[in-house]
Motif scaffolding. Sequence first.
Motif, PDB file in Angstrom:
ATOM      1  N   LYS A 144       0.743  -1.174  -0.219  1.00  0.00           N
ATOM      2  CA  LYS A 144      -0.036   0.055   0.055  1.00  0.00           C
ATOM      3  C   LYS A 144       0.979   1.238  -0.024  1.00  0.00           C
ATOM      4  O   LYS A 144       1.857   1.252   0.786  1.00  0.00           O
ATOM      5  N   THR A 145       0.619   2.172  -0.984  1.00  0.00           N
ATOM      6  CA  THR A 145       1.373   3.385  -1.134  1.00  0.00           C
ATOM      7  C   THR A 145       0.610   4.741  -1.051  1.00  0.00           C
ATOM      8  O   THR A 145      -0.432   4.697  -1.778  1.00  0.00           O
ATOM      9  N   ARG A 146       1.111   5.490  -0.176  1.00  0.00           N
ATOM     10  CA  ARG A 146       0.414   6.819  -0.267  1.00  0.00           C
ATOM     11  C   ARG A 146       1.163   7.847  -0.473  1.00  0.00           C
ATOM     12  O   ARG A 146       2.468   8.000  -0.110  1.00  0.00           O
ATOM     13  N   THR A 147       0.941   8.764  -1.498  1.00  0.00           N
ATOM     14  CA  THR A 147       1.892   9.991  -2.097  1.00  0.00           C
ATOM     15  C   THR A 147       1.443  11.380  -1.776  1.00  0.00           C
ATOM     16  O   THR A 147       0.012  11.413  -1.891  1.00  0.00           O
ATOM     17  N   GLU A 148       1.893  12.199  -1.440  1.00  0.00           N
ATOM     18  CA  GLU A 148       1.673  13.504  -1.231  1.00  0.00           C
ATOM     19  C   GLU A 148       2.701  14.577  -2.071  1.00  0.00           C
ATOM     20  O   GLU A 148       3.791  14.381  -1.618  1.00  0.00           O
ATOM     21  N   VAL A 149       2.209  15.242  -3.095  1.00  0.00           N
ATOM     22  CA  VAL A 149       3.136  16.140  -3.823  1.00  0.00           C
ATOM     23  C   VAL A 149       2.842  17.498  -3.637  1.00  0.00           C
ATOM     24  O   VAL A 149       1.713  17.965  -3.661  1.00  0.00           O
ATOM     25  N   LEU A 150       3.741  18.458  -3.192  1.00  0.00           N
ATOM     26  CA  LEU A 150       3.449  19.907  -2.894  1.00  0.00           C
ATOM     27  C   LEU A 150       4.312  20.678  -3.875  1.00  0.00           C
ATOM     28  O   LEU A 150       5.480  20.218  -4.174  1.00  0.00           O
ATOM     29  N   GLN A 205      -5.319  19.578 -13.343  1.00  0.00           N
ATOM     30  CA  GLN A 205      -6.120  20.669 -12.775  1.00  0.00           C
ATOM     31  C   GLN A 205      -5.187  21.444 -11.691  1.00  0.00           C
ATOM     32  O   GLN A 205      -4.466  20.822 -11.079  1.00  0.00           O
ATOM     33  N   PHE A 206      -5.023  22.757 -11.767  1.00  0.00           N
ATOM     34  CA  PHE A 206      -4.054  23.273 -10.816  1.00  0.00           C
ATOM     35  C   PHE A 206      -4.944  24.699 -10.299  1.00  0.00           C
ATOM     36  O   PHE A 206      -5.797  25.096 -11.008  1.00  0.00           O
ATOM     37  N   LEU A 207      -4.696  25.097  -9.096  1.00  0.00           N
ATOM     38  CA  LEU A 207      -5.047  26.126  -8.524  1.00  0.00           C
ATOM     39  C   LEU A 207      -4.844  27.335  -9.289  1.00  0.00           C
ATOM     40  O   LEU A 207      -3.635  27.535  -9.721  1.00  0.00           O
ATOM     41  N   THR A 208      -5.841  28.183  -9.862  1.00  0.00           N
ATOM     42  CA  THR A 208      -5.735  29.277 -10.764  1.00  0.00           C
ATOM     43  C   THR A 208      -6.525  30.607 -10.206  1.00  0.00           C
ATOM     44  O   THR A 208      -7.567  30.395  -9.479  1.00  0.00           O
ATOM     45  N   PHE A 209      -5.500  31.754 -10.296  1.00  0.00           N
ATOM     46  CA  PHE A 209      -5.916  32.948  -9.897  1.00  0.00           C
ATOM     47  C   PHE A 209      -5.980  34.060 -10.780  1.00  0.00           C
ATOM     48  O   PHE A 209      -5.280  33.810 -11.842  1.00  0.00           O
ATOM     49  N   ASP A 210      -7.179  34.643 -10.870  1.00  0.00           N
ATOM     50  CA  ASP A 210      -7.357  35.837 -11.795  1.00  0.00           C
ATOM     51  C   ASP A 210      -8.349  37.004 -10.815  1.00  0.00           C
ATOM     52  O   ASP A 210      -8.620  36.430  -9.836  1.00  0.00           O
ATOM     53  N   THR A 237      -1.406  21.076  -3.150  1.00  0.00           N
ATOM     54  CA  THR A 237      -1.014  19.710  -2.885  1.00  0.00           C
ATOM     55  C   THR A 237      -2.141  18.634  -3.478  1.00  0.00           C
ATOM     56  O   THR A 237      -2.940  18.924  -3.665  1.00  0.00           O
ATOM     57  N   ILE A 238      -1.249  17.482  -4.087  1.00  0.00           N
ATOM     58  CA  ILE A 238      -1.895  16.442  -4.705  1.00  0.00           C
ATOM     59  C   ILE A 238      -1.707  15.132  -3.956  1.00  0.00           C
ATOM     60  O   ILE A 238      -0.545  14.853  -3.658  1.00  0.00           O
ATOM     61  N   LYS A 239      -2.699  14.465  -3.660  1.00  0.00           N
ATOM     62  CA  LYS A 239      -2.505  13.143  -2.956  1.00  0.00           C
ATOM     63  C   LYS A 239      -3.017  12.011  -3.752  1.00  0.00           C
ATOM     64  O   LYS A 239      -4.184  12.293  -4.264  1.00  0.00           O
ATOM     65  N   ASN A 240      -2.386  10.920  -3.534  1.00  0.00           N
ATOM     66  CA  ASN A 240      -2.962   9.748  -4.076  1.00  0.00           C
ATOM     67  C   ASN A 240      -2.580   8.471  -3.195  1.00  0.00           C
ATOM     68  O   ASN A 240      -1.628   8.564  -2.456  1.00  0.00           O
ATOM     69  N   ASN A 253       0.146  12.637 -10.603  1.00  0.00           N
ATOM     70  CA  ASN A 253      -1.212  11.550 -10.952  1.00  0.00           C
ATOM     71  C   ASN A 253      -0.731  10.374 -11.663  1.00  0.00           C
ATOM     72  O   ASN A 253      -1.611   9.386 -11.691  1.00  0.00           O
ATOM     73  N   LEU A 254       0.494  10.106 -11.756  1.00  0.00           N
ATOM     74  CA  LEU A 254       0.869   9.092 -12.447  1.00  0.00           C
ATOM     75  C   LEU A 254       0.788   7.828 -11.590  1.00  0.00           C
ATOM     76  O   LEU A 254       0.930   7.850 -10.481  1.00  0.00           O
ATOM     77  N   LYS A 255       0.528   6.591 -12.413  1.00  0.00           N
ATOM     78  CA  LYS A 255       0.180   5.427 -11.679  1.00  0.00           C
ATOM     79  C   LYS A 255       1.737   4.621 -11.435  1.00  0.00           C
ATOM     80  O   LYS A 255       2.510   5.227 -12.420  1.00  0.00           O
ATOM     81  N   PRO A 256       1.788   3.786 -10.623  1.00  0.00           N
ATOM     82  CA  PRO A 256       2.941   3.019 -10.763  1.00  0.00           C
ATOM     83  C   PRO A 256       3.373   2.438 -12.176  1.00  0.00           C
ATOM     84  O   PRO A 256       2.221   2.064 -12.817  1.00  0.00           O
ATOM     85  N   ILE A 257       4.749   1.787 -12.333  1.00  0.00           N
ATOM     86  CA  ILE A 257       4.791   1.152 -13.467  1.00  0.00           C
ATOM     87  C   ILE A 257       4.463  -0.378 -13.257  1.00  0.00           C
ATOM     88  O   ILE A 257       5.205  -1.005 -12.170  1.00  0.00           O
ATOM     89  N   TYR A 258       3.457  -1.030 -13.702  1.00  0.00           N
ATOM     90  CA  TYR A 258       3.208  -2.410 -13.392  1.00  0.00           C
ATOM     91  C   TYR A 258       3.724  -3.432 -14.523  1.00  0.00           C
ATOM     92  O   TYR A 258       3.739  -2.953 -15.764  1.00  0.00           O
ATOM     93  N   SER A 259       4.227  -4.504 -14.220  1.00  0.00           N
ATOM     94  CA  SER A 259       4.790  -5.455 -15.328  1.00  0.00           C
ATOM     95  C   SER A 259       4.461  -6.968 -14.922  1.00  0.00           C
ATOM     96  O   SER A 259       5.000  -7.337 -13.735  1.00  0.00           O
TER      97      SER A 259
END
Length: 896
Positions: free
Chosen positions: A591-597, A731-736, A623-626, A687-693
Amino acid sequence: MNCKQSILSAAIVASLGFAAQLHAQEVATAPADAATDLDTIVVTGIRGSIEKSLDVKREAKSHVEVITAEDIGKMPDKNVADSLQRLPGVTISSAGATEGGFDENDRVSMRGTNPSLTLTQINGHPVSSGDWFVLNQSDNAGRSVSYTLLPSSLVSQVLVHKTSQAKLNEGGVTGTVDIITRKPTEFAETFTASGSVGAVYATLPGETDPQINALLNFRNEASTFGVLVQAFSEDRTLRRDGVEVLGYDQIAPGSASPLAGVWYPRAIGAALFEQKRERRGGLVEVQFKPTDNLSFDLSGFVSKLDASNYNRNYLLYNPRILGAGQLPLPGYVVRNNTLVSAEFAPTPGVNTGLYDMISRPDESASTTYVAFEADWKASDKLNLDFKLGTSTGHGETPTQDVAEWTVGQGTGASYALNGIDRAPSFNLNDSTATPPANLALDWIFGLQNLDIEDKDTWGQIDAQYFIESGVFESLDFGVRVANHDRESANVVAQGPNWGASPFDPATFPQGYSNYPGDYASGLGGNFPRDIWYFTAEQMAAWNAVQANRDPVVRRYPFYDFSLEEKTQAAYVQANLSGDRWSGNVGVRLVKTRTEVLQYVPGGTTTTPGAIQGSAFGIFSPFTIKNDYTDVLPSANFRFELSDTLVARVAATRTMGRPDYSALAGGLNLSPPADENDVGGGNSSNPNLKPIYSNNYDAALEWYYAPRSLLSASVFYMDMSSYVSQGASNQQFLTFDAAHPDGYLGNYLVTSPINAPASAKGIELSWEQPLGEHFGFNTNYTYTDAEEDDGDPVVGASRNTFNLVGYFENEHFNARVAYNYRSHFYSGLDRRSAFNQDDTQSVSASVGWTFNDMVSVSLDGMNLSNEKLKYYADNKDQPRGIYNNGRQYYLNLRFKF
């Protein structure tokens, strides 16, 4: 579980049933596995090393390759990667990505795939590794380990696992390399001291540098306590001469130009790279066995590679010529839809060249680890093994002293591409031996304060329970938790210091030096060679005043990011044996949990966590979590078809996580016009998936005589989620103005994507002694690897070949090795393909053993003085040709 997983699981069940039918009698004790008792027998010499390696390979229950040290502190080669390339199915490269190769092999890959898909461990645990080159620290950061940080003198044995097992750590999509160091209680004597004093001479820089290694080991008479201390200090001077083509641009198809749709070289440069590598470090290990049932092992390792370097590149710069609409004079040549030859008339105001000087005085990479292990024999049937550890790697570029000068002002230019066997020709019609009178500063650039920290922490419990019932020999099971963190923070992108008048010629450095007189000898082509330059010291003094490195104003949040991976794993593996067969079947659950900032441009002064004050704008955290859970079944079987013939079959499912720069790295976005629009840009892809083989392997091994082997194996890897390049919706947080608090905007981003790919091939190997003193080994690997749409797989060479011959008697030994690797794709660089052409190398070593205590050896690398050649989409589009010269290592070794 998808269809392919079901097929794999069915194959494993069927194999188990077949093995059970072959079983005729039980065995009372467990045969040694590949990783058992590796350090209890000390072997010396070429022949002893071969014999030990083949013994371990033959008895292993899974498909492995083995390299064993010939003596304390003596691997077959000066570099561990060089030794690994002599194995079937293993390839190496001297570059981490698309920077072009150097004179020391650095990366290891297996079976025609990216080095990032091969897991490298030390003593069964992870090792975090840094990269010294700035682009590999950020934009091209992979998961492969840099072998330049590990001296071969520390290594006892290397195990290459070509098939997976449930008890092996996940991460090796195509295989696992386990580097095994010596253990204090393995030594024959209670006190051992050994080491080497030597020097390395590199022909191109003409420099000789010292290399020192030392080992002290103590164990008590009962071998219940031991202490091992190793230290190393190794210096090397490098010089690389090259001519580079920095990408290809296309004249717009459908335009009015007579060259519409034609590709042309973006920049052609005469590049001189010089570097000083200083590697320092050591290993300390303590073993203690207070009782017959309990033992402890504590080890610590540190390696620091200081890699200061200076790169100069005198460039013809086509974006300011063709890119600005100027056409070549009549007589130009187009071949393979590429403008391979052109001449441009002098035009006032058109600057045809740039000259980059980039000095990195304190670039470095480092690796450390601390590992603790306790082994407890809880009962006659149950063994428990506990492991804890942490490893940290750094890749650092604190400073880049940079200037990009404008040359070729109104002088016109010409060039001719000469394929890949000869360097391109080019001329700016400008002064090169001395700085031109109208020298001007174009810009100052370069990341500063770059420190990529990579850290692993782990804890695991492994158990073995002896069943000895029917075909069941024992049961392995265990759990593991680990954290992996990678971070880049507070990166600075320098620019000109306007208050210091950097564009005023009066501030330019005074005095200059010139390229070496033998620069680019043997590369062919007609281009500037006697080129002036400012020294690294001049550049440092000038940049200290003329560059703006303010940590607030010049902060560059595009390169600030963090990646956190938390993994939990559990496995169970049944070890089986019967009449002339053995094997294992198991499953690993991960089981893998990832968090990218990351930081995206936009926001306001009230946005939580926003970076403010930068000249590049306001940046807001995103922040993106998977998380994902993977089931990884495996089955390995070994059959003794006769006393000399061994057959193996395996079916496994493996996984690996995407490269760091693919998940988190530099980000460049063009925002949508409004909430309903779609923006664009270039990005990593959290959001890339792991490489499965799904992997299938079969081998036949004939041990027909002592130190002899004739083997053949076939493999197939079905990678359902290989990481490629493409466009993805993110999707990215966008300001205008309409959304001062931000909204999740839609973007079509060019970034890494998951795509199906496969690799299949054949490996042939022959190990043959010739009488008592002579022998040879040779192997050939064929690999067919590509993505499903036909695009190439990174690192995939179709053909690799090795041939090694040796002689050894009581006092004298000699070895000659030849390696060939066909061309392969390295990735994209400046929007253009980067392929390395066929490579070959010849190395040799000779040695004299005076007695059991003293010996001397001389090793020669790249004896045929091969050039490294690169190209883009075809060989009429060269990317680079480099010469690194030959290297010679002289070592006096001692032990007592």
